[in-house]
Design a protein around this motif. Structure first.
Motif, PDB file in Angstrom:
ATOM      1  N   PHE A  96       6.233  -9.075  -6.638  1.00 46.75           N
ATOM      2  CA  PHE A  96       5.054  -8.619  -7.371  1.00 46.75           C
ATOM      3  C   PHE A  96       5.358  -7.314  -8.103  1.00 46.75           C
ATOM      4  CE2 PHE A  96       3.778 -11.229  -3.848  1.00 46.75           C
ATOM      5  CZ  PHE A  96       2.815 -12.067  -4.384  1.00 46.75           C
ATOM      6  N   GLY A  97       4.649  -7.090  -9.211  1.00 45.09           N
ATOM      7  CA  GLY A  97       4.939  -5.950 -10.067  1.00 45.09           C
ATOM      8  C   GLY A  97       4.078  -4.724  -9.851  1.00 45.09           C
ATOM      9  N   ASP A  98       3.442  -4.600  -8.690  1.00 39.45           N
ATOM     10  CA  ASP A  98       2.600  -3.431  -8.422  1.00 39.45           C
ATOM     11  C   ASP A  98       3.439  -2.152  -8.414  1.00 39.45           C
ATOM     12  OD1 ASP A  98      -0.114  -4.681  -7.638  1.00 39.45           O
ATOM     13  OD2 ASP A  98       1.344  -5.793  -6.442  1.00 39.45           O
ATOM     14  N   ILE A  99       2.841  -1.083  -8.915  1.00 38.24           N
ATOM     15  CA  ILE A  99       3.561   0.199  -8.987  1.00 38.24           C
ATOM     16  C   ILE A  99       2.994   1.229  -8.015  1.00 38.24           C
ATOM     17  CG2 ILE A  99       4.195   2.150 -10.474  1.00 38.24           C
ATOM     18  CD1 ILE A  99       4.192   0.164 -12.820  1.00 38.24           C
ATOM     19  N   LEU A 101      -0.908   1.239  -7.135  1.00 35.21           N
ATOM     20  CA  LEU A 101      -2.323   1.038  -6.819  1.00 35.21           C
ATOM     21  C   LEU A 101      -2.444   0.478  -5.407  1.00 35.21           C
ATOM     22  CD1 LEU A 101      -3.691  -0.386 -10.209  1.00 35.21           C
ATOM     23  CD2 LEU A 101      -3.595   1.991  -9.407  1.00 35.21           C
ATOM     24  N   GLU A 102      -2.824   1.346  -4.472  1.00 39.21           N
ATOM     25  CA  GLU A 102      -2.827   1.007  -3.046  1.00 39.21           C
ATOM     26  C   GLU A 102      -3.719  -0.189  -2.722  1.00 39.21           C
ATOM     27  OE1 GLU A 102      -1.174   2.164  -0.498  1.00 39.21           O
ATOM     28  OE2 GLU A 102      -0.323   4.088  -1.125  1.00 39.21           O
ATOM     29  N   ASP A 103      -4.909  -0.235  -3.315  1.00 40.74           N
ATOM     30  CA  ASP A 103      -5.849  -1.309  -2.992  1.00 40.74           C
ATOM     31  C   ASP A 103      -5.264  -2.680  -3.325  1.00 40.74           C
ATOM     32  OD1 ASP A 103      -7.629   0.528  -2.085  1.00 40.74           O
ATOM     33  OD2 ASP A 103      -8.983   0.436  -3.809  1.00 40.74           O
ATOM     34  N   HIS A 104      -4.621  -2.776  -4.485  1.00 36.47           N
ATOM     35  CA  HIS A 104      -4.056  -4.077  -4.873  1.00 36.47           C
ATOM     36  C   HIS A 104      -2.858  -4.436  -4.006  1.00 36.47           C
ATOM     37  CE1 HIS A 104      -2.268  -7.260  -7.449  1.00 36.47           C
ATOM     38  NE2 HIS A 104      -3.550  -7.564  -7.571  1.00 36.47           N
ATOM     39  N   LEU A 105      -2.022  -3.451  -3.701  1.00 33.92           N
ATOM     40  CA  LEU A 105      -0.885  -3.698  -2.816  1.00 33.92           C
ATOM     41  C   LEU A 105      -1.368  -4.243  -1.475  1.00 33.92           C
ATOM     42  CD1 LEU A 105       2.315  -3.057  -2.202  1.00 33.92           C
ATOM     43  CD2 LEU A 105       1.318  -1.184  -0.904  1.00 33.92           C
ATOM     44  N   THR A 106      -2.387  -3.599  -0.910  1.00 34.41           N
ATOM     45  CA  THR A 106      -2.916  -4.024   0.386  1.00 34.41           C
ATOM     46  C   THR A 106      -3.444  -5.442   0.318  1.00 34.41           C
ATOM     47  OG1 THR A 106      -3.478  -1.745   0.972  1.00 34.41           O
ATOM     48  CG2 THR A 106      -4.605  -3.496   2.181  1.00 34.41           C
ATOM     49  N   TRP A 107      -4.162  -5.763  -0.774  1.00 29.00           N
ATOM     50  CA  TRP A 107      -4.708  -7.119  -0.914  1.00 29.00           C
ATOM     51  C   TRP A 107      -3.588  -8.141  -0.989  1.00 29.00           C
ATOM     52  CZ3 TRP A 107      -4.358 -11.220  -4.257  1.00 29.00           C
ATOM     53  CH2 TRP A 107      -5.304 -12.227  -4.089  1.00 29.00           C
ATOM     54  N   VAL A 108      -2.571  -7.875  -1.792  1.00 28.51           N
ATOM     55  CA  VAL A 108      -1.454  -8.814  -1.939  1.00 28.51           C
ATOM     56  C   VAL A 108      -0.750  -9.009  -0.600  1.00 28.51           C
ATOM     57  CG1 VAL A 108       0.845  -9.131  -2.956  1.00 28.51           C
ATOM     58  CG2 VAL A 108      -1.068  -8.402  -4.397  1.00 28.51           C
ATOM     59  N   GLN A 109      -0.446  -7.919   0.099  1.00 26.52           N
ATOM     60  CA  GLN A 109       0.263  -8.031   1.366  1.00 26.52           C
ATOM     61  C   GLN A 109      -0.557  -8.784   2.409  1.00 26.52           C
ATOM     62  OE1 GLN A 109       1.195  -3.873   2.148  1.00 26.52           O
ATOM     63  NE2 GLN A 109       3.284  -4.143   1.401  1.00 26.52           N
ATOM     64  N   THR A 110      -1.846  -8.435   2.503  1.00 27.67           N
ATOM     65  CA  THR A 110      -2.725  -9.090   3.483  1.00 27.67           C
ATOM     66  C   THR A 110      -2.863 -10.571   3.195  1.00 27.67           C
ATOM     67  OG1 THR A 110      -3.981  -7.046   3.787  1.00 27.67           O
ATOM     68  CG2 THR A 110      -5.040  -9.094   4.485  1.00 27.67           C
ATOM     69  N   THR A 111      -3.025 -10.919   1.922  1.00 29.72           N
ATOM     70  CA  THR A 111      -3.228 -12.318   1.542  1.00 29.72           C
ATOM     71  C   THR A 111      -1.950 -13.118   1.744  1.00 29.72           C
ATOM     72  OG1 THR A 111      -4.840 -11.533  -0.094  1.00 29.72           O
ATOM     73  CG2 THR A 111      -4.160 -13.825  -0.256  1.00 29.72           C
ATOM     74  N   ILE A 120       7.084  -8.686  -1.724  1.00 31.94           N
ATOM     75  CA  ILE A 120       8.104  -7.702  -2.086  1.00 31.94           C
ATOM     76  C   ILE A 120       7.693  -7.028  -3.388  1.00 31.94           C
ATOM     77  CG2 ILE A 120      10.532  -7.399  -2.740  1.00 31.94           C
ATOM     78  CD1 ILE A 120      11.080  -9.926  -0.984  1.00 31.94           C
ATOM     79  N   HIS A 121       7.757  -5.693  -3.407  1.00 27.51           N
ATOM     80  CA  HIS A 121       7.308  -4.918  -4.566  1.00 27.51           C
ATOM     81  C   HIS A 121       8.460  -4.037  -5.065  1.00 27.51           C
ATOM     82  CE1 HIS A 121       3.603  -6.073  -2.502  1.00 27.51           C
ATOM     83  NE2 HIS A 121       3.009  -5.968  -3.675  1.00 27.51           N
ATOM     84  N   PRO A 122       9.294  -4.543  -5.955  1.00 27.73           N
ATOM     85  CA  PRO A 122      10.485  -3.804  -6.389  1.00 27.73           C
ATOM     86  C   PRO A 122      10.202  -2.503  -7.133  1.00 27.73           C
ATOM     87  CG  PRO A 122      10.674  -6.138  -6.938  1.00 27.73           C
ATOM     88  CD  PRO A 122       9.258  -5.901  -6.530  1.00 27.73           C
ATOM     89  N   LEU A 123       8.985  -2.339  -7.658  1.00 27.37           N
ATOM     90  CA  LEU A 123       8.681  -1.150  -8.453  1.00 27.37           C
ATOM     91  C   LEU A 123       7.866  -0.103  -7.690  1.00 27.37           C
ATOM     92  CD1 LEU A 123       7.484  -2.936 -11.756  1.00 27.37           C
ATOM     93  CD2 LEU A 123       9.819  -2.572 -10.926  1.00 27.37           C
TER      94      LEU A 123
END
Length: 221
Positions: A96-99, A101-111, A120-123
Protein backbone atom coordinates in the motif's frame (compact mmCIF):
# COMPACT_ATOMS: atom_id res chain seq x y z
CA UNK A 1 10.37 -8.83 0.64
CA UNK A 2 12.85 -11.24 -0.91
CA UNK A 3 10.84 -13.53 -3.24
CA UNK A 4 7.61 -12.73 -1.37
CA UNK A 5 4.51 -12.65 -3.62
CA UNK A 6 2.37 -9.54 -3.28
CA UNK A 7 -0.71 -7.76 -4.54
CA UNK A 8 -0.35 -4.00 -4.88
CA UNK A 9 -3.12 -1.56 -4.11
CA UNK A 10 -3.17 0.53 -7.29
CA UNK A 11 -4.81 3.94 -7.59
CA UNK A 12 -3.10 4.69 -10.89
CA UNK A 13 -1.28 7.60 -9.26
CA UNK A 14 2.17 8.47 -7.97
CA UNK A 15 2.10 6.99 -4.45
CA UNK A 16 0.89 3.55 -5.49
CA UNK A 17 3.43 3.51 -8.34
CA UNK A 18 6.33 4.38 -6.04
CA UNK A 19 5.23 1.81 -3.44
CA UNK A 20 5.04 -0.87 -6.16
CA UNK A 21 8.47 0.17 -7.48
CA UNK A 22 10.05 -0.08 -4.03
CA UNK A 23 8.42 -3.45 -3.34
CA UNK A 24 9.86 -4.87 -6.56
CA UNK A 25 13.29 -3.36 -5.88
CA UNK A 26 13.33 -5.04 -2.47
CA UNK A 27 12.81 -8.44 -4.08
CA UNK A 28 9.03 -8.77 -3.92
CA UNK A 29 7.27 -10.73 -6.64
CA UNK A 30 4.22 -8.88 -8.04
CA UNK A 31 1.27 -11.15 -8.72
CA UNK A 32 -1.55 -8.63 -9.13
CA UNK A 33 -2.43 -4.99 -8.96
CA UNK A 34 -5.78 -4.17 -7.43
CA UNK A 35 -8.00 -1.12 -7.93
CA UNK A 36 -11.26 -0.13 -6.28
CA UNK A 37 -13.78 1.41 -8.67
CA UNK A 38 -17.09 3.13 -8.27
CA UNK A 39 -20.02 0.76 -8.01
CA UNK A 40 -20.62 0.78 -11.78
CA UNK A 41 -16.91 -0.04 -12.35
CA UNK A 42 -16.53 2.75 -14.88
CA UNK A 43 -14.18 5.03 -12.91
CA UNK A 44 -11.73 4.40 -10.11
CA UNK A 45 -12.34 5.67 -6.61
CA UNK A 46 -10.80 9.07 -5.76
CA UNK A 47 -8.68 9.38 -8.91
CA UNK A 48 -11.72 9.01 -11.21
CA UNK A 49 -9.69 7.22 -13.88
CA UNK A 50 -11.57 5.22 -16.53
CA UNK A 51 -11.13 1.46 -16.65
CA UNK A 52 -9.24 1.73 -19.96
CA UNK A 53 -6.45 3.73 -18.31
CA UNK A 54 -6.05 1.31 -15.40
CA UNK A 55 -6.09 -1.64 -17.81
CA UNK A 56 -3.41 0.00 -19.96
CA UNK A 57 -1.24 0.54 -16.89
CA UNK A 58 -1.62 -3.11 -15.84
CA UNK A 59 -0.75 -4.34 -19.33
CA UNK A 60 2.36 -2.16 -19.45
CA UNK A 61 3.43 -3.29 -15.97
CA UNK A 62 2.82 -6.88 -17.02
CA UNK A 63 0.76 -8.19 -14.11
CA UNK A 64 -2.94 -9.12 -13.90
CA UNK A 65 -5.43 -6.46 -12.82
CA UNK A 66 -8.07 -7.21 -10.19
CA UNK A 67 -10.89 -4.74 -9.62
CA UNK A 68 -13.87 -4.36 -7.34
CA UNK A 69 -16.77 -1.91 -7.51
CA UNK A 70 -18.16 -0.30 -4.39
CA UNK A 71 -19.88 2.68 -2.87
CA UNK A 72 -18.58 3.93 0.46
CA UNK A 73 -21.08 1.73 2.29
CA UNK A 74 -19.81 -1.46 0.68
CA UNK A 75 -16.15 -0.46 0.42
CA UNK A 76 -14.86 -2.49 3.35
CA UNK A 77 -16.66 -5.66 2.29
CA UNK A 78 -15.31 -5.39 -1.26
CA UNK A 79 -11.82 -4.72 0.12
CA UNK A 80 -12.07 -7.84 2.28
CA UNK A 81 -13.37 -9.90 -0.63
CA UNK A 82 -10.45 -8.89 -2.83
CA UNK A 83 -7.81 -9.54 -0.18
CA UNK A 84 -9.41 -12.86 0.78
CA UNK A 85 -9.24 -13.98 -2.85
CA UNK A 86 -5.54 -13.13 -2.97
CA UNK A 87 -4.75 -14.98 0.27
CA UNK A 88 -6.60 -18.06 -0.98
CA UNK A 89 -4.54 -17.99 -4.18
CA UNK A 90 -1.21 -17.83 -2.36
CA UNK A 91 -0.65 -14.08 -2.26
CA UNK A 92 -0.41 -13.23 1.46
CA UNK A 93 1.15 -9.76 1.18
CA UNK A 94 -0.51 -6.48 0.26
CA UNK A 95 1.54 -3.41 -0.71
CA UNK A 96 0.00 0.00 0.00
CA UNK A 97 1.11 3.55 -0.74
CA UNK A 98 0.28 5.23 2.58
CA UNK A 99 2.84 7.79 3.72
CA UNK A 100 1.87 9.27 7.10
CA UNK A 101 -1.90 9.27 7.65
CA UNK A 102 -2.29 7.18 10.80
CA UNK A 103 -6.04 6.62 10.54
CA UNK A 104 -5.81 5.11 7.07
CA UNK A 105 -2.81 2.98 7.97
CA UNK A 106 -4.69 1.58 10.97
CA UNK A 107 -7.76 0.82 8.85
CA UNK A 108 -5.72 -0.98 6.19
CA UNK A 109 -3.77 -3.03 8.73
CA UNK A 110 -6.86 -3.94 10.77
CA UNK A 111 -8.87 -4.89 7.69
CA UNK A 112 -6.08 -6.95 6.12
CA UNK A 113 -5.60 -8.85 9.40
CA UNK A 114 -9.20 -10.06 9.20
CA UNK A 115 -8.33 -12.22 6.17
CA UNK A 116 -4.74 -13.10 7.05
CA UNK A 117 -3.15 -10.56 4.71
CA UNK A 118 0.05 -8.80 5.79
CA UNK A 119 -0.10 -5.08 4.97
CA UNK A 120 3.22 -3.64 3.81
CA UNK A 121 3.79 0.12 3.50
CA UNK A 122 7.08 0.83 1.67
CA UNK A 123 6.71 4.61 1.93
CA UNK A 124 5.62 4.88 5.54
CA UNK A 125 6.87 7.87 7.55
CA UNK A 126 9.45 9.00 5.03
CA UNK A 127 9.72 12.73 4.27
CA UNK A 128 7.14 13.66 1.68
CA UNK A 129 9.46 15.84 -0.36
CA UNK A 130 12.16 13.14 -0.49
CA UNK A 131 9.63 10.62 -1.78
CA UNK A 132 8.47 13.00 -4.49
CA UNK A 133 12.03 13.70 -5.60
CA UNK A 134 12.76 9.96 -5.70
CA UNK A 135 9.67 9.50 -7.86
CA UNK A 136 10.82 12.12 -10.37
CA UNK A 137 14.49 11.08 -10.41
CA UNK A 138 13.53 7.42 -10.93
CA UNK A 139 12.02 8.47 -14.26
CA UNK A 140 8.30 8.41 -13.52
CA UNK A 141 5.99 10.66 -15.53
CA UNK A 142 2.69 11.75 -14.00
CA UNK A 143 -0.01 14.40 -14.45
CA UNK A 144 -2.50 15.99 -12.08
CA UNK A 145 -6.00 14.80 -13.02
CA UNK A 146 -8.15 15.73 -9.99
CA UNK A 147 -8.05 19.00 -8.05
CA UNK A 148 -9.92 19.78 -4.84
CA UNK A 149 -10.83 23.40 -5.50
CA UNK A 150 -11.35 24.04 -1.79
CA UNK A 151 -7.63 23.42 -1.24
CA UNK A 152 -5.86 24.55 -4.41
CA UNK A 153 -6.50 26.37 -7.71
CA UNK A 154 -8.13 24.41 -10.52
CA UNK A 155 -5.51 25.80 -12.91
CA UNK A 156 -3.07 23.10 -11.73
CA UNK A 157 -5.19 20.38 -13.32
CA UNK A 158 -3.51 18.69 -16.26
CA UNK A 159 -0.03 19.83 -15.21
CA UNK A 160 2.91 17.45 -15.45
CA UNK A 161 4.28 16.51 -12.04
CA UNK A 162 7.81 17.96 -11.85
CA UNK A 163 10.22 19.43 -9.31
CA UNK A 164 9.25 22.90 -10.55
CA UNK A 165 5.57 22.12 -10.02
CA UNK A 166 6.31 20.91 -6.49
CA UNK A 167 8.10 24.18 -5.80
CA UNK A 168 5.11 26.15 -7.12
CA UNK A 169 2.70 24.27 -4.89
CA UNK A 170 4.84 24.63 -1.80
CA UNK A 171 5.30 28.36 -2.43
CA UNK A 172 1.51 28.64 -2.22
CA UNK A 173 1.40 26.64 1.01
CA UNK A 174 -0.01 23.57 -0.75
CA UNK A 175 1.28 20.12 0.18
CA UNK A 176 3.10 18.92 -2.95
CA UNK A 177 2.30 15.32 -1.99
CA UNK A 178 -1.45 15.95 -1.90
CA UNK A 179 -1.80 13.85 1.26
CA UNK A 180 -4.87 15.74 2.45
CA UNK A 181 -6.67 15.17 -0.84
CA UNK A 182 -5.55 18.38 -2.54
CA UNK A 183 -5.07 16.56 -5.84
CA UNK A 184 -4.59 13.18 -7.49
CA UNK A 185 -2.37 12.06 -10.35
CA UNK A 186 -2.15 9.53 -13.16
CA UNK A 187 1.19 7.85 -13.90
CA UNK A 188 1.93 7.21 -17.57
CA UNK A 189 5.57 6.13 -17.62
CA UNK A 190 8.44 5.04 -15.43
CA UNK A 191 10.74 2.15 -14.54
CA UNK A 192 7.87 -0.24 -13.77
CA UNK A 193 6.34 0.14 -17.25
CA UNK A 194 7.31 -1.69 -20.45
CA UNK A 195 5.99 1.17 -22.54
CA UNK A 196 4.55 4.63 -21.95
CA UNK A 197 0.77 4.92 -21.62
CA UNK A 198 -0.39 7.31 -24.38
CA UNK A 199 -3.01 9.47 -22.72
CA UNK A 200 -5.16 12.31 -23.98
CA UNK A 201 -7.11 14.97 -22.13
CA UNK A 202 -10.45 15.66 -23.77
CA UNK A 203 -11.77 18.24 -21.33
CA UNK A 204 -12.61 18.63 -17.67
CA UNK A 205 -15.70 18.94 -15.51
CA UNK A 206 -16.58 19.97 -11.98
CA UNK A 207 -18.26 17.71 -9.48
CA UNK A 208 -18.80 18.32 -5.77
CA UNK A 209 -15.99 20.81 -5.35
CA UNK A 210 -13.54 18.86 -7.49
CA UNK A 211 -12.36 19.54 -11.02
CA UNK A 212 -11.69 16.29 -12.88
CA UNK A 213 -9.78 15.86 -16.11
CA UNK A 214 -11.43 13.66 -18.72
CA UNK A 215 -8.62 11.22 -19.46
CA UNK A 216 -8.47 8.58 -22.15
CA UNK A 217 -6.03 6.31 -23.93
CA UNK A 218 -4.84 7.87 -27.17
CA UNK A 219 -5.30 4.95 -29.55
CA UNK A 220 -3.54 6.87 -32.31
CA UNK A 221 -0.18 6.69 -30.55
Amino acid sequence: MKQEPFVASWSGGKDSALAYYRAVKSGGVPKRIWTMFEEDKERSKSHALPLAIIQAQAESIGVPLMIRGANWGSYEQQFLDAMQECVEEGIPNGVFGDIDLEDHLTWVQTTCTKVGMEAIHPLWMEPRRALLEEFIHAGFEAYIVVVNTKLMPAAFNGRKFTIDLMDELEALGIDACGESGEFHTVVVDGPIFKQRIPIKFTGQHEHGGYVLMEVGVDEGK
